[in-house]
Motif scaffolding. Structure first.
Motif, PDB file in Angstrom:
ATOM      1  N   ARG A   1       0.658  -1.072  -0.123  1.00 25.67           N
ATOM      2  CA  ARG A   1      -0.051   0.094   0.006  1.00 25.67           C
ATOM      3  C   ARG A   1       1.085   1.392   0.050  1.00 25.67           C
ATOM      4  O   ARG A   1       1.580   1.542   1.005  1.00 25.67           O
ATOM      5  CB  ARG A   1      -0.981  -0.030   1.215  1.00 25.67           C
ATOM      6  CG  ARG A   1      -2.044   1.237   1.125  1.00 25.67           C
ATOM      7  CD  ARG A   1      -2.753   1.314   2.401  1.00 25.67           C
ATOM      8  NE  ARG A   1      -3.741   0.114   1.961  1.00 25.67           N
ATOM      9  CZ  ARG A   1      -4.604  -0.347   2.700  1.00 25.67           C
ATOM     10  NH1 ARG A   1      -4.677   0.017   4.161  1.00 25.67           N
ATOM     11  NH2 ARG A   1      -5.500  -1.237   2.481  1.00 25.67           N
TER      12      ARG A   1
ATOM     13  N   TYR B   1      -6.662   0.008  -7.925  1.00 24.28           N
ATOM     14  CA  TYR B   1      -5.420  -0.708  -7.571  1.00 24.28           C
ATOM     15  C   TYR B   1      -4.504  -0.515  -8.856  1.00 24.28           C
ATOM     16  O   TYR B   1      -4.818  -0.238  -9.870  1.00 24.28           O
ATOM     17  CB  TYR B   1      -5.609  -2.058  -6.971  1.00 24.28           C
ATOM     18  CG  TYR B   1      -5.925  -2.948  -7.945  1.00 24.28           C
ATOM     19  CD1 TYR B   1      -4.944  -3.901  -8.524  1.00 24.28           C
ATOM     20  CD2 TYR B   1      -7.221  -3.238  -8.679  1.00 24.28           C
ATOM     21  CE1 TYR B   1      -5.237  -4.874  -9.514  1.00 24.28           C
ATOM     22  CE2 TYR B   1      -7.468  -4.181  -9.263  1.00 24.28           C
ATOM     23  CZ  TYR B   1      -6.577  -5.119  -9.894  1.00 24.28           C
ATOM     24  OH  TYR B   1      -7.015  -5.891 -10.901  1.00 24.28           O
TER      25      TYR B   1
ATOM     26  N   ILE C   1      -3.253   1.178 -13.816  1.00 23.52           N
ATOM     27  CA  ILE C   1      -4.452   1.319 -12.941  1.00 23.52           C
ATOM     28  C   ILE C   1      -5.487   0.688 -13.248  1.00 23.52           C
ATOM     29  O   ILE C   1      -6.073   0.667 -14.485  1.00 23.52           O
ATOM     30  CB  ILE C   1      -4.859   2.790 -12.738  1.00 23.52           C
ATOM     31  CG1 ILE C   1      -3.727   3.820 -12.370  1.00 23.52           C
ATOM     32  CG2 ILE C   1      -5.926   2.987 -11.814  1.00 23.52           C
ATOM     33  CD1 ILE C   1      -3.138   3.379 -10.683  1.00 23.52           C
TER      34      ILE C   1
ATOM     35  N   ARG D   1      -3.340  10.395   0.623  1.00 25.76           N
ATOM     36  CA  ARG D   1      -4.215   9.321  -0.282  1.00 25.76           C
ATOM     37  C   ARG D   1      -3.385   8.107  -0.291  1.00 25.76           C
ATOM     38  O   ARG D   1      -2.064   8.024  -0.104  1.00 25.76           O
ATOM     39  CB  ARG D   1      -4.399   9.943  -1.509  1.00 25.76           C
ATOM     40  CG  ARG D   1      -5.256  10.957  -1.623  1.00 25.76           C
ATOM     41  CD  ARG D   1      -5.623  11.500  -2.909  1.00 25.76           C
ATOM     42  NE  ARG D   1      -4.351  12.424  -3.332  1.00 25.76           N
ATOM     43  CZ  ARG D   1      -4.509  13.199  -3.859  1.00 25.76           C
ATOM     44  NH1 ARG D   1      -5.342  13.560  -4.675  1.00 25.76           N
ATOM     45  NH2 ARG D   1      -3.083  14.215  -4.359  1.00 25.76           N
ATOM     46  N   THR D   2      -4.050   6.949  -0.509  1.00 27.64           N
ATOM     47  CA  THR D   2      -3.364   5.546  -0.710  1.00 27.64           C
ATOM     48  C   THR D   2      -3.681   4.696  -1.652  1.00 27.64           C
ATOM     49  O   THR D   2      -4.863   5.167  -2.240  1.00 27.64           O
ATOM     50  CB  THR D   2      -3.301   4.837   0.511  1.00 27.64           C
ATOM     51  OG1 THR D   2      -4.683   4.484   0.920  1.00 27.64           O
ATOM     52  CG2 THR D   2      -2.764   5.538   1.947  1.00 27.64           C
ATOM     53  N   ILE D   3      -2.881   3.995  -2.227  1.00 25.20           N
ATOM     54  CA  ILE D   3      -3.405   3.035  -3.388  1.00 25.20           C
ATOM     55  C   ILE D   3      -2.673   1.766  -3.196  1.00 25.20           C
ATOM     56  O   ILE D   3      -1.445   1.695  -2.801  1.00 25.20           O
ATOM     57  CB  ILE D   3      -3.079   3.630  -4.701  1.00 25.20           C
ATOM     58  CG1 ILE D   3      -3.775   2.778  -5.907  1.00 25.20           C
ATOM     59  CG2 ILE D   3      -1.546   3.737  -5.048  1.00 25.20           C
ATOM     60  CD1 ILE D   3      -4.140   3.493  -7.223  1.00 25.20           C
ATOM     61  N   GLU D   4      -3.457   0.736  -3.475  1.00 25.86           N
ATOM     62  CA  GLU D   4      -2.741  -0.591  -3.282  1.00 25.86           C
ATOM     63  C   GLU D   4      -1.890  -0.764  -4.766  1.00 25.86           C
ATOM     64  O   GLU D   4      -2.491  -0.456  -5.631  1.00 25.86           O
ATOM     65  CB  GLU D   4      -3.842  -1.555  -3.054  1.00 25.86           C
ATOM     66  CG  GLU D   4      -4.382  -1.604  -1.509  1.00 25.86           C
ATOM     67  CD  GLU D   4      -5.107  -2.871  -1.075  1.00 25.86           C
ATOM     68  OE1 GLU D   4      -5.716  -3.828  -1.818  1.00 25.86           O
ATOM     69  OE2 GLU D   4      -5.450  -3.015  -0.070  1.00 25.86           O
TER      70      GLU D   4
END
Length: 131
Positions: free
Chosen positions: A64, A128, A105, A79-82
């Motif tokens: 993450r 993700y 993405i 902000r986060t993204i896996e």
């Protein structure tokens, strides 16, 4: 966050219950699916058993990413993204490392990504990155 490295099946062999013919299936993004119909002569069987001994696997890991806080944006949650890592990219990042990631993405339904089989009833889509 960094998950442990897990094997993900990329190619799985299935055997027709009716005639015993085998068929290799590429499992895109690790999504399990069986062949639709047997390719054996005059069979047309639709029930298959997986042959797990002949499965091909690749290393798979989920991390993450969290954006770096900028001094101008106080009071906002970063902000986060896996990100899903495969093969040689696994186990090359530790929590706290500053990294640049290039990838694609993708959007997957929340139910599909947590519990396969319930994707049709979900209206939530999670973004993700596949690196």
């Amino acid at each position: 966050r960094v998950s442990s490295i897990r094997p993900m099946v990329s190619v799985l062999q299935f055997e027709c219950v009716k005639c015993g013919a085998t068929e290799m299936v590429n499992l895109k993004d690790g999504a399990y699916r069986t062949p639709e119909a047997c390719t054996g002569k005059r069979c047309r069987g639709q029930r298959f058993e997986p042959n797990r001994r002949n499965a091909s696997t690749i290393d798979w890991q989920k991390i993450r990413l969290q954006e770096i806080k900028d001094g101008n944006e106080q009071g906002r949650i970063p902000r986060t993204i896996e990100v899903e890592l495969t093969d040689d990219l696994c186990d090359c990042v530790l929590p706290g490392d500053v990294v640049t990631v290039c990838g694609f993405i993708k959007a997957g339904s929340g139910a599909e990504r947590r519990r396969p089989g319930n994707a049709a009833s979900s209206t939530t889509f999670l973004l993700y990155m596949d690196a």
